[in-house]
Motif scaffolding. Structure first.
Motif, PDB file in Angstrom:
ATOM      1  N   PRO A  42      21.885   3.556  46.444  1.00 38.57           N
ATOM      2  CA  PRO A  42      21.322   4.360  45.344  1.00 38.57           C
ATOM      3  C   PRO A  42      22.400   5.035  44.499  1.00 38.57           C
ATOM      4  CG  PRO A  42      20.081   4.727  47.354  1.00 38.57           C
ATOM      5  CD  PRO A  42      21.283   3.919  47.741  1.00 38.57           C
ATOM      6  N   GLU A  43      23.493   5.432  45.150  1.00 40.13           N
ATOM      7  CA  GLU A  43      24.586   6.067  44.428  1.00 40.13           C
ATOM      8  C   GLU A  43      25.899   5.348  44.737  1.00 40.13           C
ATOM      9  OE1 GLU A  43      23.763  10.711  43.881  1.00 40.13           O
ATOM     10  OE2 GLU A  43      23.911  10.124  45.995  1.00 40.13           O
ATOM     11  N   GLU A  44      26.729   5.224  43.710  1.00 36.83           N
ATOM     12  CA  GLU A  44      28.059   4.649  43.880  1.00 36.83           C
ATOM     13  C   GLU A  44      29.076   5.574  43.218  1.00 36.83           C
ATOM     14  OE1 GLU A  44      28.280   0.323  43.002  1.00 36.83           O
ATOM     15  OE2 GLU A  44      26.135   0.502  42.559  1.00 36.83           O
ATOM     16  N   LEU A  45      30.232   5.697  43.850  1.00 39.33           N
ATOM     17  CA  LEU A  45      31.309   6.526  43.312  1.00 39.33           C
ATOM     18  C   LEU A  45      32.634   5.799  43.531  1.00 39.33           C
ATOM     19  CD1 LEU A  45      32.223   9.294  42.096  1.00 39.33           C
ATOM     20  CD2 LEU A  45      32.563  10.038  44.473  1.00 39.33           C
ATOM     21  N   TYR A  46      33.397   5.630  42.455  1.00 38.14           N
ATOM     22  CA  TYR A  46      34.657   4.904  42.550  1.00 38.14           C
ATOM     23  C   TYR A  46      35.786   5.710  41.910  1.00 38.14           C
ATOM     24  CZ  TYR A  46      31.445   1.135  43.605  1.00 38.14           C
ATOM     25  OH  TYR A  46      30.452   0.374  44.173  1.00 38.14           O
ATOM     26  N   ASP A  47      36.946   5.605  42.504  1.00 33.17           N
ATOM     27  CA  ASP A  47      38.152   6.264  42.012  1.00 33.17           C
ATOM     28  C   ASP A  47      39.019   5.210  41.328  1.00 33.17           C
ATOM     29  OD1 ASP A  47      40.501   7.598  41.533  1.00 33.17           O
ATOM     30  OD2 ASP A  47      40.817   8.262  43.597  1.00 33.17           O
ATOM     31  N   LEU A  48      39.053   5.218  40.006  1.00 32.47           N
ATOM     32  CA  LEU A  48      39.793   4.199  39.269  1.00 32.47           C
ATOM     33  C   LEU A  48      41.296   4.282  39.514  1.00 32.47           C
ATOM     34  CD1 LEU A  48      37.923   4.327  35.831  1.00 32.47           C
ATOM     35  CD2 LEU A  48      37.638   2.634  37.659  1.00 32.47           C
ATOM     36  N   GLN A  49      41.751   5.441  39.948  1.00 27.77           N
ATOM     37  CA  GLN A  49      43.183   5.606  40.187  1.00 27.77           C
ATOM     38  C   GLN A  49      43.653   4.780  41.379  1.00 27.77           C
ATOM     39  OE1 GLN A  49      45.302   9.589  41.319  1.00 27.77           O
ATOM     40  NE2 GLN A  49      45.060   9.572  39.086  1.00 27.77           N
ATOM     41  N   SER A  50      42.822   4.687  42.418  1.00 30.17           N
ATOM     42  CA  SER A  50      43.211   3.948  43.624  1.00 30.17           C
ATOM     43  C   SER A  50      42.405   2.670  43.822  1.00 30.17           C
ATOM     44  CB  SER A  50      43.022   4.837  44.862  1.00 30.17           C
ATOM     45  OG  SER A  50      41.661   5.231  44.990  1.00 30.17           O
ATOM     46  N   ASP A  51      41.406   2.440  42.969  1.00 36.14           N
ATOM     47  CA  ASP A  51      40.470   1.325  43.168  1.00 36.14           C
ATOM     48  C   ASP A  51      40.025   0.801  41.807  1.00 36.14           C
ATOM     49  OD1 ASP A  51      38.532  -0.441  44.169  1.00 36.14           O
ATOM     50  OD2 ASP A  51      37.039   1.148  44.449  1.00 36.14           O
TER      51      ASP A  51
END
Length: 632
Positions: free
Chosen positions: A389-398
């Motif tokens: 239902p929820e997604e969270l991504y860190d563009l700095q490391s991923d």
């Protein structure tokens, strides 16, 4: 003599006034490509023309399209409003413009601009009269009156998704040189598609170079503000159509000649870059600001140049609705580092079988490997059901957005911050697409989706959003609350309650079998379809038979309209072999019926083809005339 003088004065006053205080403005746009360009640091890219523009202008490092597919992206640009707010999010939905609003070229024409568009429109909102002075493959700023300032758009289709897979192709980029993102399998087919994509971006760059040369040859470069941008991320699967950074991040290069640098973004520097977050809804208000017009309050974007430019905004927002024949509802937000996605339809995969997407070799080999169990966890996310239902991504490391941090205690504060900001945005723009699509049209009859969304008696937004949140959260303890929603007076809330049961699977369906059985007779076709899919998928044989009878009745577009038929056929397809008894009738079904617009015509035939591959349904003919369908 007196009358003659008056006539002369009136003649002069009635002539367009082309002052030297207005810059020419040139927009060079291209389709289906992200920031895979030399000026963005990509070592494989060959984009000398846009790179040269960037060297004397400025790039925005954090520019997002609002939607990861062309029609809603262009809808955001032409209106300065979020498609989810106007109701123009779903592909080719063709809703009416909000009352009292205009598309941005009309504002420019009123202050003397000649506005040409070469040549794509493809909006999801209906034109309100003649928008452009000319919009065609021959449109050009050269056709303006002498001394008249121009606003001109030239769009290149060379990098479009369809061109990635067009064979034979004279290969320039070497497949071995490509960095394959973590979500794609590393196969020859994938490498070939990515290499061809780079070649097509080079072709789009060459188109930009031609128009820049035309401008220079006419001696107008130093009189013209120039923008270059792509309409959304690359045409590769998991970029196009998916509202993460990979689908929304676009190149945006701006050039303000010395004469007009007082109109440039405050942080503008020749050859520089900006961390300001820029959205497609910002383009129309920015354009108006540049020509000295205060953007109207109805525009939801923020000017980033001109005298009315605002301070940088803290977030960018993305949205995904129906992609051709496949319904989905995803909203996204970024603060520039983290990307948060909220999946309101977790029961369908990222990779729903959109016909156009499956024509790309990468999609087919990727699907084959997943089916065979040969994909890695990052490569499997695209196909997995249910979605988180929820997604969270860190563009700095991923950078590839494959490590979901939504369950990470360490990242809980940023999750809650972005969740709250995303929800506040939905409320601010009154996102009308939490209604089933047919109800967007039916509730807005005699008005517009935007206008009914601001009337709580017609669209009780907070209650509907709360129902969608509860339904899509997948909390197993919410079944009693969902069952209660199924008795609500509002059909959209009943729909979300029923859909929430379907999302939770077998146990929830058995617990609520009686309520679902009752829902098969609901006044709302959308409630009936959701209940039938739940009972057909997870119920006993008697429930399956009732479900099939309901879906069979609702599947015919001639009797029920195209939108209801699409929903019913999607449910039948989801039932797979359980609905086999319906397949012969579907194979021989007439594919046309009442529709909001002629551009819906191909969707029912595609669904029929998926259910009954041997069927040869004719393309649907909507009973309401519409524009010819264009490629996504």
């Amino acid at each position: 003599m007196k009358h003659l003088l008056l006539a002369i004065v009136l003649t002069i006053l009635c002539q367009p006034i082309f002052g030297a205080d207005k810059p020419n403005i040139l927009w060079l746009t291209s389709e289906d490509h992200g920031p895979e360009m030399g000026c963005y640091g990509d070592k494989v890219a060959r984009t000398p023309n846009v790179d040269a523009l960037a060297a004397k202008g400025m790039i925005f490092k954090k520019a997002w399209s609002v939607a990861p597919v062309c029609a809603p992206a262009r809808t955001a640009i032409i209106t300065g409003m979020y498609p989810s707010s106007t109701g123009g999010l779903h592909m080719r939905s063709m809703v009416s413009m909000p009352e009292g609003t205009q598309m941005y070229p009309k504002f420019l024409q009123k202050v003397g601009y000649y506005c040409s568009n070469n040549s794509k429109t493809d909006y999801n909102v209906r034109d309100s009269g003649q928008i452009w002075d000319e919009s065609s493959g021959q449109a050009h700023w050269k056709k303006r009156a002498e001394g008249q300032p121009f606003f001109a758009v030239f769009n290149s289709t060379k990098s479009h998704e369809s061109q990635i897979r067009t064979r034979p192709h004279s290969q320039i980029t070497q497949p071995a040189d490509i960095r394959i993102p973590a979500y794609h399998p590393d196969t020859p087919e994938v490498r070939e598609d990515w290499a061809q994509y780079y070649d097509k971006v080079s072709a789009a760059d060459a188109d930009a170079g031609k128009h820049l040369k035309d401008l220079a040859d006419a001696g107008l470069t130093e009189d013209t503000i120039i923008f270059y941008y792509g309409d959304h991320g690359s045409g590769m699967p998991r970029s196009k159509r998916w509202p993460s950074n990979s689908g929304l991040h676009v190149p945006m290069v701006v050039y303000f000649p010395a004469k007009w640098q007082h109109l440039a973004p405050k942080e503008y520097s020749a050859g520089g870059s900006s961390d300001r977050m820029v959205s497609f809804v910002d383009l129309a208000p920015t354009l108006l600001s540049i020509v000295g017009i205060q953007p109207p309050a109805c525009m939801q974007g923020h000017a980033f140049a001109g005298p009315y430019q605002t301070e940088p905004q803290p977030y960018l927002y993305g949205e995904r609705g129906r992609m051709d024949e496949r319904m989905d509802l995803v909203r996204s937000i970024t603060d520039g580092r983290y990307v948060y996605l909220r999946n309101y339809y977790p029961h369908v995969s990222q990779a729903q079988r959109v016909d156009f997407q499956f024509q790309t070799p990468t999609t087919r080999i990727w699907n084959q490997l997943f089916t065979e169990g040969k994909t890695t966890p990052p490569q499997s996310i695209f196909w997995t059901v249910p979605k988180e239902p929820e997604e969270l991504y860190d563009l700095q490391s991923d950078r590839d957005e494959v490590k979901n941090l939504a369950h990470s205690p360490e990242h809980r504060p940023i999750l809650e911050k972005l969740r709250a900001a995303q929800r506040a945005h939905l409320a601010k723009v009154r996102d009308v697409c939490f209604l089933p699509e047919s109800e967007v049209h039916s509730r807005a009859e005699g008005s517009t989706p935007y206008d009914i969304a601001h009337d709580d008696t017609k669209y009780p937004f907070e209650r509907i959003l709360a129902a969608a949140d509860l339904a899509s959260g997948l909390d197993s303890t919410a079944v009693p609350q969902l069952t209660k929603l199924m008795t609500d007076a509002d059909s959209a809330i009943r729909f979300w309650g029923t859909l929430g049961i379907l999302m939770r699977g077998e146990d929830a369906t058995r617990q609520t079998a009686s309520a679902l059985d009752k829902a098969l007779s609901d006044d709302s076709v959308n409630v009936r379809i959701a209940a039938a899919q739940a009972l057909g998928t997870f119920g006993d044989e008697a429930a399956l038979n009732k479900a099939l009878a309901t879906l069979s009745t609702l599947a015919t577009p001639e009797a029920n309209g195209v939108l209801t038929s699409m929903a019913a056929l999607a449910a039948i397809e989801a039932l797979g072999p359980k609905a086999a008894s319906l397949h012969p009738a579907i194979a021989s079904m007439k594919a046309d019926g009442p529709s909001p617009d002629g551009r819906y015509g191909s969707y029912v035939p595609r669904l029929i083809q998926n259910i009954a591959p041997d069927a040869k349904p004719a393309a649907g003919k909507a009973k309401r005339k519409g524009k010819k369908k264009t490629e996504e």
